[in-house]
Scaffold this motif. Structure first.
Motif, PDB file in Angstrom:
ATOM      1  N   ALA A  83       0.861  -1.182   0.000  1.00 18.43           N
ATOM      2  CA  ALA A  83       0.000   0.000   0.000  1.00 18.43           C
ATOM      3  C   ALA A  83       0.894   1.227   0.000  1.00 18.43           C
ATOM      4  O   ALA A  83       1.914   1.270   0.694  1.00 18.43           O
ATOM      5  CB  ALA A  83      -0.897  -0.003   1.233  1.00 18.43           C
ATOM      6  N   SER A  84       0.512   2.218  -0.804  1.00 17.19           N
ATOM      7  CA  SER A  84       1.266   3.470  -0.797  1.00 17.19           C
ATOM      8  C   SER A  84       0.309   4.623  -1.017  1.00 17.19           C
ATOM      9  O   SER A  84      -0.747   4.461  -1.620  1.00 17.19           O
ATOM     10  CB  SER A  84       2.356   3.469  -1.875  1.00 17.19           C
ATOM     11  N   ALA A  85       0.687   5.776  -0.493  1.00 19.81           N
ATOM     12  CA  ALA A  85      -0.145   6.971  -0.626  1.00 19.81           C
ATOM     13  C   ALA A  85       0.750   8.201  -0.591  1.00 19.81           C
ATOM     14  O   ALA A  85       1.756   8.235   0.120  1.00 19.81           O
ATOM     15  CB  ALA A  85      -1.168   7.045   0.501  1.00 19.81           C
ATOM     16  N   GLY A  86       0.346   9.201  -1.364  1.00 14.85           N
ATOM     17  CA  GLY A  86       1.027  10.489  -1.319  1.00 14.85           C
ATOM     18  C   GLY A  86       2.464  10.430  -1.801  1.00 14.85           C
ATOM     19  O   GLY A  86       2.827   9.634  -2.660  1.00 14.85           O
ATOM     20  N   ASP A  87       3.292  11.268  -1.210  1.00 13.05           N
ATOM     21  CA  ASP A  87       4.700  11.413  -1.577  1.00 13.05           C
ATOM     22  C   ASP A  87       5.527  10.430  -0.757  1.00 13.05           C
ATOM     23  O   ASP A  87       5.699  10.610   0.454  1.00 13.05           O
ATOM     24  CB  ASP A  87       5.140  12.857  -1.297  1.00 13.05           C
ATOM     25  N   ILE A  88       6.063   9.401  -1.398  1.00 13.71           N
ATOM     26  CA  ILE A  88       6.880   8.429  -0.658  1.00 13.71           C
ATOM     27  C   ILE A  88       8.340   8.876  -0.558  1.00 13.71           C
ATOM     28  O   ILE A  88       9.175   8.161  -0.031  1.00 13.71           O
ATOM     29  CB  ILE A  88       6.775   7.008  -1.230  1.00 13.71           C
ATOM     30  N   ASP A  89       8.651  10.065  -1.063  1.00 13.18           N
ATOM     31  CA  ASP A  89       9.954  10.707  -0.918  1.00 13.18           C
ATOM     32  C   ASP A  89      11.104   9.801  -1.338  1.00 13.18           C
ATOM     33  O   ASP A  89      12.027   9.546  -0.564  1.00 13.18           O
ATOM     34  CB  ASP A  89      10.135  11.190   0.527  1.00 13.18           C
ATOM     35  N   ALA A  90      11.064   9.342  -2.566  1.00 12.59           N
ATOM     36  CA  ALA A  90      12.116   8.470  -3.087  1.00 12.59           C
ATOM     37  C   ALA A  90      13.480   9.157  -3.083  1.00 12.59           C
ATOM     38  O   ALA A  90      14.506   8.484  -2.996  1.00 12.59           O
ATOM     39  CB  ALA A  90      11.759   8.012  -4.496  1.00 12.59           C
ATOM     40  N   GLU A  91      13.501  10.498  -3.145  1.00 14.23           N
ATOM     41  CA  GLU A  91      14.768  11.235  -3.177  1.00 14.23           C
ATOM     42  C   GLU A  91      15.336  11.496  -1.780  1.00 14.23           C
ATOM     43  O   GLU A  91      16.438  12.000  -1.645  1.00 14.23           O
ATOM     44  CB  GLU A  91      14.588  12.585  -3.896  1.00 14.23           C
TER      45      GLU A  91
END
Length: 154
Positions: A83-91
């Protein structure tokens, strides 16, 4: 979109709507996959439900405002819940808290005192509560106990 354009509706990637889900023609509303609020059409079921509800209220004379929907998805890949939502901030530019263990990974992304994203792999308990807090822009202190119970070090 061809039909919408033939009616004189403003279109881009979808039929452009304002916060009331009204098009550029005052008597026409749009919601769901065809509607474009802001820069993009959402194309997800939760947004379509929320947009449809608000458009219906407004068509009946109400004055509800749509402010967008938190982008969230849940799925099962090779038997593992994700499950994922919004900005997962990969950077890695924002503050985040994570929990990892055997077969699980959970991460919440924070901007100030608000959750702006999350990802849960293997164990998605609490996802609905986190996405609700994101949508309501709740201060993290309002769900702090829940997050601690989920293993986040706050």
């Amino acid at each position: 979109l061809d039909l919408a354009e033939s009616l004189g509706l403003e279109c881009d990637k979808g039929i452009k709507v304002d916060g009331s889900l009204r098009t550029n023609r005052a008597d026409i509303f749009a919601a769901g996959d065809v509607a474009q609020f802001g820069a993009m059409p959402y194309g997800i079921w939760p947004a379509a439900m929320e947009e449809g509800k608000i458009a219906g209220i407004n068509m009946a004379g109400g004055s509800e405002k749509y402010t967008g929907t938190t982008m969230a998805n849940t799925l099962k890949v090779v038997g593992i819940d994700l499950a994922s939502a919004g900005d997962i901030d990969a950077e890695g530019k924002l503050e985040s808290k994570s929990v990892a263990g055997e077969g699980i990974y959970k991460k919440i992304v924070l901007k100030g005192n608000q959750i702006v994203g999350c990802i849960m792999l293997g164990e998605t308990t609490g996802f609905a509560k986190v996405t609700k807090a994101m949508s309501l822009k709740q201060d993290i202190s309002q769900i702090r106990d829940h997050l601690i119970a989920e293993g986040f070090d706050l």
